[in-house]
Design an enzyme around this catalytic site. Sequence first.
Site, PDB file in Angstrom:
ATOM      1  CG  ASP A  51      -0.956   5.807  -2.896  1.00  0.00           C
ATOM      2  OD1 ASP A  51      -0.678   5.988  -1.692  1.00  0.00           O
ATOM      3  OD2 ASP A  51      -1.334   4.698  -3.350  1.00  0.00           O
ATOM      4  CB  SER A  52      -1.508   9.807   1.363  1.00  0.00           C
ATOM      5  OG  SER A  52      -0.175  10.281   1.324  1.00  0.00           O
ATOM      6  CE  LYS A 120       5.058   3.965   0.308  1.00  0.00           C
ATOM      7  NZ  LYS A 120       3.669   3.457   0.185  1.00  0.00           N
ATOM      8  CD  GLU A 122      -0.531   0.480  -0.953  1.00  0.00           C
ATOM      9  OE1 GLU A 122      -1.538  -0.260  -1.028  1.00  0.00           O
ATOM     10  OE2 GLU A 122      -0.597   1.692  -0.679  1.00  0.00           O
ATOM     11  CD  GLU A 189      -0.635   2.681   6.164  1.00  0.00           C
ATOM     12  OE1 GLU A 189      -0.012   2.622   5.076  1.00  0.00           O
ATOM     13  OE2 GLU A 189      -1.625   3.409   6.347  1.00  0.00           O
TER      14      GLU A 189
HETATM   15  O1  KIV Z   1       0.789   7.272   0.601  1.00  0.00           O
HETATM   16  C1  KIV Z   1       1.288   7.409   1.728  1.00  0.00           C
HETATM   17  O2  KIV Z   1       1.281   8.497   2.323  1.00  0.00           O
HETATM   18  C2  KIV Z   1       1.886   6.240   2.359  1.00  0.00           C
HETATM   19  C3  KIV Z   1       2.300   6.370   3.789  1.00  0.00           C
HETATM   20  C4  KIV Z   1       1.124   6.302   4.667  1.00  0.00           C
HETATM   21  C5  KIV Z   1       3.333   5.372   4.158  1.00  0.00           C
HETATM   22  O3  KIV Z   1       2.015   5.235   1.757  1.00  0.00           O
END
Ligand code: KIV
Length: 271
Positions: A51-52, A120, A122, A189
Amino acid sequence: MSVHSDVKRVTVHTVQAMKNNKEKISMLTAYDYSLATIVDAAGVDIILVGDSASNVMAGHETTLPITLDQMIYHASSVVRAAKRSLIVVDLPFGSYQGNSRSALESSIRIMKESGGHAVKMEGGSEIKESIIRVLSAGIPVMGHLGLTPQSIYKFGTYTVRAKEEEEADKLVQDARLLEELGCFAIVVEKIPAKLAAKVAKAVKIPVIGIGAGSGVDGQVLVLHDMLGINKEFSPRFLRRYLNLFDEMKGAIEHYIEDVRSLDFPNEKEQY
Ligand code: KIV
């Protein structure tokens, strides 16, 4: 093995075997077809459709605004590109924390509409019910502990997490819980290297670090950061392998000059 190609796909079992055999796992983000093709061809084990993308692709300050539809768009572009890598897709903020039913619905949409291989999420004990429900549908789940950017307004800053004993103990407990629930791997992280190594020893599933030192089972970076496309983000943990911002800018400036001076196109570049 895919029915469409001879390339052997990395699976959740492959990455578990890598941990068992003490082989390090490589993971990078990708959000689009062209760059995912390169990342896959280079042989990275896991592509994270993170989600980056909210920061890197859309220019938002945080990861919070990106929507499930947008994540599915990015993930489906990556899936069309990657022949070998295992593709993990982030569940975006608001698509799984509310209740386990919304987590399952969001995960099913990702799997059906993008063709990704895992999701994924969090968090630790707070999202236990969501993890259980998603796993019960046969969808592999990767956990994410330590600095969890979707909670940035709770933390207030992007500084190193779990430096104090209480938070470090909770992190180890959460890692054990994620393993017990059936997650296939965990991202940690921006936590102290010693703590990350302790977590990697405490669980049998792969622990993949970003800003978490070398004592873990693999590493992940944001592709645009390690290629130097993004110049503003320079945390200590980041190694830049290229300076693409300047290289691309130079090439574009060269093109502009050539257009202005009538150097481009030349005789051979026209019909
Ligand atoms: O969204 C992302 O890029 C991430 C990484 C920093 C692990 O969760």
